[in-house]
Scaffold this motif. Structure first.
Motif, short mmCIF file in Angstrom:
data_model
loop_
_atom_site.label_atom_id
_atom_site.label_comp_id
_atom_site.label_asym_id
_atom_site.label_seq_id
_atom_site.Cartn_x
_atom_site.Cartn_y
_atom_site.Cartn_z
N LEU A 57 0.83 -1.21 0.00
CA LEU A 57 0.00 0.00 0.00
C LEU A 57 0.86 1.26 0.00
O LEU A 57 0.51 2.27 -0.62
CB LEU A 57 -0.94 0.00 1.20
CG LEU A 57 -2.04 -1.07 1.22
CD1 LEU A 57 -2.82 -1.00 2.51
CD2 LEU A 57 -2.98 -0.90 0.03
N GLN A 58 1.97 1.19 0.70
CA GLN A 58 2.83 2.36 0.82
C GLN A 58 3.55 2.67 -0.50
O GLN A 58 3.67 3.84 -0.89
CB GLN A 58 3.86 2.15 1.93
CG GLN A 58 4.74 3.37 2.19
CD GLN A 58 5.68 3.14 3.36
OE1 GLN A 58 5.89 2.01 3.80
NE2 GLN A 58 6.24 4.20 3.89
N ALA B 108 -5.00 1.28 5.37
CA ALA B 108 -5.57 1.93 4.19
C ALA B 108 -5.75 3.43 4.41
O ALA B 108 -5.46 4.24 3.53
CB ALA B 108 -6.91 1.29 3.85
N LYS B 109 -6.22 3.79 5.59
CA LYS B 109 -6.44 5.21 5.91
C LYS B 109 -5.12 5.97 5.96
O LYS B 109 -5.01 7.08 5.43
CB LYS B 109 -7.18 5.31 7.24
CG LYS B 109 -7.57 6.72 7.64
CD LYS B 109 -8.36 6.70 8.94
CE LYS B 109 -8.78 8.09 9.36
NZ LYS B 109 -9.56 8.05 10.64
N THR B 110 -4.11 5.38 6.57
CA THR B 110 -2.80 6.02 6.67
C THR B 110 -2.20 6.29 5.30
O THR B 110 -1.56 7.32 5.08
CB THR B 110 -1.84 5.14 7.49
OG1 THR B 110 -2.36 4.98 8.82
CG2 THR B 110 -0.45 5.75 7.56
N LEU C 294 -9.70 2.48 -1.36
CA LEU C 294 -9.74 1.05 -1.03
C LEU C 294 -11.04 0.41 -1.53
O LEU C 294 -12.14 0.88 -1.21
CB LEU C 294 -9.63 0.86 0.48
CG LEU C 294 -9.68 -0.59 0.98
CD1 LEU C 294 -8.42 -1.34 0.55
CD2 LEU C 294 -9.82 -0.63 2.50
N VAL C 295 -10.88 -0.68 -2.29
CA VAL C 295 -12.01 -1.50 -2.70
C VAL C 295 -11.69 -2.94 -2.30
O VAL C 295 -10.67 -3.50 -2.73
CB VAL C 295 -12.26 -1.43 -4.22
CG1 VAL C 295 -13.37 -2.40 -4.62
CG2 VAL C 295 -12.61 -0.01 -4.64
N VAL C 296 -12.53 -3.51 -1.48
CA VAL C 296 -12.33 -4.89 -1.01
C VAL C 296 -13.28 -5.80 -1.78
O VAL C 296 -14.49 -5.54 -1.86
CB VAL C 296 -12.60 -5.00 0.50
CG1 VAL C 296 -12.53 -6.46 0.95
CG2 VAL C 296 -11.62 -4.14 1.28
N ASP D 155 -15.05 6.68 10.60
CA ASP D 155 -14.58 7.37 9.40
C ASP D 155 -14.65 6.45 8.19
O ASP D 155 -14.33 5.25 8.28
CB ASP D 155 -13.14 7.84 9.58
CG ASP D 155 -13.00 8.91 10.65
OD1 ASP D 155 -14.01 9.61 10.93
OD2 ASP D 155 -11.90 9.05 11.23
N ALA D 156 -15.06 7.01 7.04
CA ALA D 156 -15.14 6.23 5.81
C ALA D 156 -13.73 5.91 5.32
O ALA D 156 -12.90 6.80 5.15
CB ALA D 156 -15.89 7.02 4.75
N VAL D 157 -13.46 4.61 5.10
CA VAL D 157 -12.13 4.16 4.72
C VAL D 157 -12.12 3.50 3.34
O VAL D 157 -11.12 3.54 2.63
CB VAL D 157 -11.56 3.19 5.77
CG1 VAL D 157 -10.17 2.71 5.38
CG2 VAL D 157 -11.53 3.85 7.14
#
Length: 612
Positions: free
Chosen positions: A397-398, A486-488, A493-495, A514-516
């Motif tokens: 992700l990073q 994901a938030k950081t 994001l789609v799971v 919070d919406a993530v």
């Protein structure tokens, strides 16, 4: 309709006697529950031998007419595409069952196989069940290729595959599948997707096969009784009884089951049309599998779990076009230029602790041990991914610069907490409140609240609890950690999820609300959904009521009775999900239609209707 859980309140309330006498007759009707099955009491626990020939004792060895020294009875496949390479797969069945078979492979830019861009020779043998995988390189990005195998003058069918794109990408389309149960019905979802030429990659989220035998032993009032196995009521009439007839636990039997599944013409057509990226779920091993065992594994009768797990992994990689360097590692990422990074995860075998079981938290008087349950549920050391996989995902992700971060994984991530009386009734028809009765009480509350009885008021006061402890709901700390990642990283994001056999769409929120991100979950290819367990309520009515029953308002869509697959289309501005449903898996012909279309816009992390 449900209030937040107060563990203290839940702990002191008896939940076993919420049905009035007048309601008891309907509530006591028996329901189907796969967790009541006693699996594998007659299964063999033969010694594992990974080098054993899969065909010597296999009645499916030939799989079809012999057209020469060899046959390609299981078709061809491609998978794990990268920008300049792709895995190719076939199975070569030798008539004389010789120790090894030489196979030529060719890759061309045209369907007539006249413009060859790469070719070579490989060898397969009984040691890997005569399956063959080739990692073809020196290809060009974002290019459609065709491929074919040949051995002893016999040619396979021609397959179509595609490499991944680089640079600026305007659109990617995925077809997403889960839970294909051979005896449950025809694989029409595969057939429908195979007709499409606009799909870049197939994504399979697991339960590619099922391990059950034809019958199981169930507990009854008079003891043990042999009954038809899960989802197999129509198998004999359809000519789809599983091979071997018993539950599979050994390498030879896992191979035989893949042999049967891969003989299905619809699945063969699917694999021939586009590359597949897949992960396993539990039924490639056994029901509700985890790191150290499974609900459907009895070591005293079926041998070592580690041996069974190794056998299942070996057969999986033999029969699927995966690029695996370590047999127990299924996690990997795929980059579609600057548009999409697809991260395939293992929420089942690598790091999962044993799922919690509500049955362990019911006291002798029928009350629920809420304090103990919620204390265990929120433990920070309850693992689902394992530290190595979590660190891997954090790194992916990073470093990714793609617009969309998509997780291809097995189980439902959305928070699915429903009123506890309903859940108790799902697990035991003599407990809690059946769905129709609960709906009647809710309707009464809305129309004439003053007419509610004390019992009905009590039922409505009951808190919500997780409906599926085998999903992310049973591993809340692990889910919080992932959503925090994901938030950081400010991910869109789609799971993607499967496993439940039902279609869902969820907004994903962290512990602060919070919406993530969002979750799109596919229905099954053929495994039955809630319609089998809740046959006394119209499916459309149940699905329509679910968003109101689920705590928090994050459930945006549910379809609990139709089989099919998802089409996921990603562009720089949005990600759209279309749920495609087939008409009838018990008939050889079918029709298909899109039942629902939803989307998430880039940067919003919430689901909206198309056109809004």
């Amino acid at each position: 309709m449900s209030k937040p859980v107060d563990p203290t309140d839940l702990a002191r309330r008896p939940l076993h006697n919420l049905i009035t006498d007048s309601q008891r007759d309907d509530a006591s009707k028996p329901t189907v529950n796969r967790r009541r099955f006693i699996h594998g009491l007659g299964a063999s626990a033969a010694a594992l031998s990974l080098a054993a020939c899969g065909g010597d004792d296999n009645p499916l060895w030939q799989g079809g007419p012999d057209s020469g020294d060899v046959t390609f009875t299981h078709g061809i496949a491609s998978g794990d595409p990268l920008q300049e390479r792709v895995m190719l797969w076939t199975r070569v069945v030798p008539a004389s069952r010789q120790a090894s078979v030489k196979v030529m492979w060719r890759v061309a830019t045209d369907a007539n196989m006249s413009t060859i861009v790469n070719q070579g020779e490989a060898t397969t043998s009984a040691a890997n069940d005569h399956t063959l995988k080739v990692d073809v390189d020196k290809l060009s990005p974002n290019t459609v290729y065709y491929y074919q195998f040949e051995s002893a003058g016999v040619k396979s069918r021609i397959g179509r595959t595609k490499t991944l794109p680089t640079g600026d990408v305007s659109k990617v389309k995925l077809a997403v599948f889960s839970c294909a149960n051979y005896p449950a019905g025809y694989f029409h979802a595969y057939a429908d997707a195979a007709k499409r030429q606009d799909i870049d990659v197939y994504v399979h989220l697991g339960d590619y096969i099922y391990e059950y035998g034809r019958t199981v032993l169930v507990t009854t009032d008079i003891g043990l009784s042999e009954e038809t196995a899960y989802a197999s009521a129509n198998a004999k009439a359809l000519g789809r009884e599983v091979e071997p007839a018993t539950e599979i636990t050994t390498i030879s039997n896992y191979r035989r089951r893949y042999n049967q599944y891969r003989s299905d013409p619809n699945l063969q057509d699917l694999h021939a049309n586009a590359p597949m990226i897949s992960v396993w779920d539990d039924h490639e091993f056994c029901n509700d599998a985890y790191r150290d065992g499974g609900e459907n594994h009895q070591p005293d009768k079926e041998g070592s779990w580690e041996d069974r797990k190794l056998a299942a992994m070996t057969a999986y990689h033999e029969w699927l076009p995966t690029r695996n360097s370590v047999i127990n590692n299924i996690t990997r990422s795929f980059d579609f230029g600057n548009l999409l990074s697809l991260h395939m995860m293992d929420t089942r075998i690598i790091g999962r602790d044993q799922p919690l079981d509500y049955g362990n938290y019911v006291a002798a008087d029928g009350s629920f041990k809420g304090l103990a349950f919620f204390g265990d549920l929120i433990k920070k050391d309850r693992g689902l991914l394992g530290i190595n996989q979590q660190n891997w995902l954090a790194t992916q992700l990073q470093k990714s610069t793609a617009t969309w971060q998509v997780l291809g994984q097995q189980i439902l991530m959305g928070k699915m907490w429903i009123p506890s009386p309903l859940l108790l009734n799902f697990n035991d028809p003599n407990s809690g409140v059946p769905v129709p009765t609960y709906f009647e009480i809710v309707a009464k509350q809305q129309a004439a609240p003053e007419s509610l009885t004390d019992t009905e008021k009590y039922i409505l006061e009951q808190p919500a609890i997780p409906y599926n402890l085998d999903a992310w709901d049973g591993y809340s700390a692990a889910r919080d950690n992932l959503l925090s990642l994901a938030k950081t990283n400010n991910a869109n994001l789609v799971v993607l999820a499967g496993d439940t056999h039902n279609a869902w769409a969820n907004d994903l929120q962290d512990s602060k609300g919070d919406a993530v991100g969002v979750e799109f979950a596919t229905s099954s290819v053929s495994s039955p959904g809630f319609e089998e367990y809740l046959s006394d309520i119209p499916p459309a009515q149940f699905a329509a009521a679910l968003p109101g029953l689920v705590q928090g308002g994050t459930l945006k869509y549910a379809n609990t009775n139709e089989r099919g697959y998802m089409l996921i289309t990603l562009t720089p501005s949005e990600c759209q999900s279309e749920w495609v449903f087939v008409s009838d898996i018990l008939k050889p012909t079918y029709s298909a239609q899109v039942g629902k279309t939803l989307r998430v816009k880039v940067g919003e992390n919430k689901i909206t209707e198309v056109g809004i």
